[in-house]
Design a protein around this motif. Structure first.
Motif, PDB file in Angstrom:
ATOM      1  N   HIS A 202      10.395  22.651 -10.647  1.00  0.00           N
ATOM      2  CA  HIS A 202      11.519  22.569  -9.698  1.00  0.00           C
ATOM      3  C   HIS A 202      12.874  22.747 -10.373  1.00  0.00           C
ATOM      4  O   HIS A 202      13.879  22.219  -9.896  1.00  0.00           O
ATOM      5  CB  HIS A 202      11.499  21.221  -8.957  1.00  0.00           C
ATOM      6  CG  HIS A 202      10.362  21.087  -7.975  1.00  0.00           C
ATOM      7  ND1 HIS A 202      10.277  21.823  -6.815  1.00  0.00           N
ATOM      8  CD2 HIS A 202       9.247  20.297  -8.012  1.00  0.00           C
ATOM      9  CE1 HIS A 202       9.177  21.492  -6.160  1.00  0.00           C
ATOM     10  NE2 HIS A 202       8.525  20.579  -6.870  1.00  0.00           N
ATOM     11  N   THR A 203      12.927  23.491 -11.466  1.00  0.00           N
ATOM     12  CA  THR A 203      14.233  23.700 -12.106  1.00  0.00           C
ATOM     13  C   THR A 203      15.118  24.632 -11.275  1.00  0.00           C
ATOM     14  O   THR A 203      16.342  24.527 -11.340  1.00  0.00           O
ATOM     15  CB  THR A 203      14.060  24.278 -13.524  1.00  0.00           C
ATOM     16  OG1 THR A 203      13.324  25.492 -13.457  1.00  0.00           O
ATOM     17  CG2 THR A 203      13.337  23.308 -14.429  1.00  0.00           C
ATOM     18  N   GLU A 207      16.395  20.384 -10.467  1.00  0.00           N
ATOM     19  CA  GLU A 207      15.837  19.214 -11.135  1.00  0.00           C
ATOM     20  C   GLU A 207      15.864  19.396 -12.651  1.00  0.00           C
ATOM     21  O   GLU A 207      15.660  20.493 -13.155  1.00  0.00           O
ATOM     22  CB  GLU A 207      14.402  18.963 -10.660  1.00  0.00           C
ATOM     23  CG  GLU A 207      14.314  18.517  -9.219  1.00  0.00           C
ATOM     24  CD  GLU A 207      12.920  18.044  -8.828  1.00  0.00           C
ATOM     25  OE1 GLU A 207      12.103  17.794  -9.755  1.00  0.00           O
ATOM     26  OE2 GLU A 207      12.644  17.926  -7.622  1.00  0.00           O
TER      27      GLU A 207
END
Length: 541
Positions: A202-203, A207
């Motif tokens: 979820h970068t 995140e």
């Protein structure tokens, strides 16, 4: 350990000189003498030419200068009076790579760094251990496996597009200035997480990932003679690479983080299998394929035991992180840089992809149906290989063949070179990919069109046995296991970006660039902070 921390620079220097003298005496009486070759003179009693080579802006240019002057196989003085043999001859290079694992193995310093960072898995292993580990992981990297993952790469690319569209909508009519390297890192990490081992970092959603943070903190920048001394001493004295430095602590964080992810995934997957819980993301991932093979005898992929499988699963994320995250994000960034430098090539690639208005290229089209996309990717990998060279030591005596006679300093002409056990040998990947002797007078220019005519061209590059005559992915027993995975990810993401956006460098095509030191060097705007690559990005209407 406290004693080591309180050693002064002078103490370390005197210790280094004493060790050098001892090493010289031992080497004189114990080592076999190899073929004495031509080469550049030493610039330092202690460093030889090691410091100059380590700090060179472009090692390929330096190697080409020496190869033109001293021949396609030559020697350079290294630290403590040792000598390193440099291979620039296609026949010698082909022999070198084909003999990896049996003749040429990683130097101890490299193995220490790899063990610190990735553990004692495939990247670290040698000999029979490497052979067994590679055989166990190979089923996860078949074309059939990667074909199923193409949608994962597209999903991540379109997720990126959604964020960029929002940024551009809130920018001026001239487009938005976006740090494309930041986003290439994120799209590559999220893709590799889902496609490789069913884990979404979820970068792209903002995140913070411990994995990304650990990679970003791995700076190899060296400043001054004392810093250079410690770095270069690590080669003959590998224990230095084990000292509790900040970099090694970051290595440990990354290794432990990936091991924890792999263990959690393994336990979760086996639990869900027993409970018959379907998970499409897991089942189509590479790690899912290995787990599925555990109990299937009729697939030809059966593992000998669950413990063997567990070890492979724990090692796979580390292989994928290097093949699918670090190298692919760097290559994507370089592709956008070169296309921004060459607007006509960017327009031609966009035209080549214009046929895809209702959908994306299929796996088969990505592999062989889009000649100019293929040419841009290959040219990027030729001009900007993430790994600059391959350095190994001979674990047994060897005789290297050469494609053209060599004249030795004595005047003798030979058609082979004797490499004694323990000798250090280097192949400059940058030289082999960019040599004018191999690729022609325009070898150092970014020209994707060369790949459209290469089959009929009389170039010596075709003597090289690497992927499409490149050694970017190495060759032989240690050829990159994730090569097809990386190429599919590279092409899928680049095709989405070029169809939807136009890219310009901040100061135009002549923007001056530099390289930011890290686990692998990254491009950056010269004088800018960190490994950033800001570009003006406009939506293509």
């Amino acid at each position: 350990m406290a004693t080591i921390r309180h050693l002064s620079a002078i103490d370390v220097l005197f210790l280094a000189v004493a060790l050098w003298l001892i090493a010289k005496v031992i080497r004189r009486f114990t080592r076999a003498r190899g073929t004495v070759l031509n080469g550049p003179p030493s610039e330092s009693l202690l460093f030889g030419l090691s410091r100059r080579m380590a700090n060179a802006d472009d090692g390929g240019v330096l190697t080409q200068e020496w190869a033109e002057k001293y021949g396609p196989v030559f020697q350079v003085p290294a630290i403590f009076g040792a000598r390193r043999t440099i291979l620039c001859d296609p026949k010698a290079v082909n022999h070198f790579y084909s003999s990896e694992r049996s003749v040429y193995v990683k130097i101890e310093f490299a193995r220490v760094v790899i063990a610190n960072l990735f553990g004692r898995g495939l990247l670290w292993a040698e000999g029979e251990s490497h052979k067994r580990q590679r055989k166990a992981l190979t089923p996860a990297f078949t074309n059939a496996s990667i074909r199923r993952l193409t949608d994962v790469f597209y999903d991540s690319a379109y997720k990126l597009k959604g964020y960029w569209d929002t940024i551009i909508d809130n920018a001026s009519p001239n487009g938005a200035v976006i740090d494309v390297q930041h986003w290439m890192n994120r799209v590559a990490l999220d893709s590799i997480g889902i496609a490789g081992f069913g884990h979404d970092f979820h970068t792209l959603d903002g995140e913070v990932s411990a994995v990304a943070a650990a990679f970003d903190s791995l700076s190899f920048e060296r400043k001054g003679m004392f810093s250079d001394l410690l770095f270069l001493l690590s080669f003959p004295l590998p224990f230095i690479a084990r000292l509790p430095t900040k970099r090694n602590r970051n290595f440990s964080i990354l290794r432990l983080t990936m091991s924890a992810i792999a263990d959690d995934l393994l336990e979760k997957t086996r639990h869900e299998k027993k409970a018959d819980v379907p998970d499409d993301t897991r089942d189509r991932s590479l790690i899912g394929l290995l787990i599925k093979a555990e109990e299937e005898d009729n697939t030809g992929l059966h593992m000998d035991s669950s413990e063997v499988l567990a070890q492979m699963v724990r090692r796979l994320p580390n292989v994928l992180l290097l093949a699918g995250y670090e190298t692919t994000s760097i290559s994507l960034t370089w592709a956008l840089i070169e296309l921004a430098r060459n607007p006509e090539q960017q327009a031609k690639l966009r035209e080549d992809l214009a046929q895809f208005t209702e959908g994306d290229p299929t796996w088969d089209q990505l592999v062989s149906g889009l000649s100019y996309l293929d040419a841009v990717v290959l040219e990027t990998l030729r001009m900007h290989p993430p790994l600059a060279d391959t350095t190994r030591k001979a674990c047994v005596d060897d005789v290297l063949p050469v494609s053209e006679p060599l004249t030795l300093p004595s005047g003798e002409v030979v058609d082979s070179v004797f490499i004694p056990k323990g000798a250090t040998v280097t192949v400059s990947i940058r030289y082999m990919n960019q040599s004018t002797a191999l690729w022609g007078p325009d070898a150092r220019e970014f020209k994707p069109a060369r790949w459209l005519t290469l089959p009929g061209d009389a170039l010596r590059a075709k003597e090289i046995q690497g992927h499409r005559h490149l050694v970017t992915f190495l060759e032989g027993p240690r050829v990159c296991l994730g090569k097809q995975f990386a190429l599919a990810e590279f092409k899928a993401v680049l095709s989405v970006l070029i169809r939807n956006y136009a890219f310009e460098l901040p100061d135009g095509p002549n923007t001056e660039l530099a390289k930011h030191p890290g686990l692998l060097p990254r491009p950056t705007v010269k004088g800018g902070p960190g490994a950033r690559m800001p570009m003006r990005v406009r939506r293509v209407e």
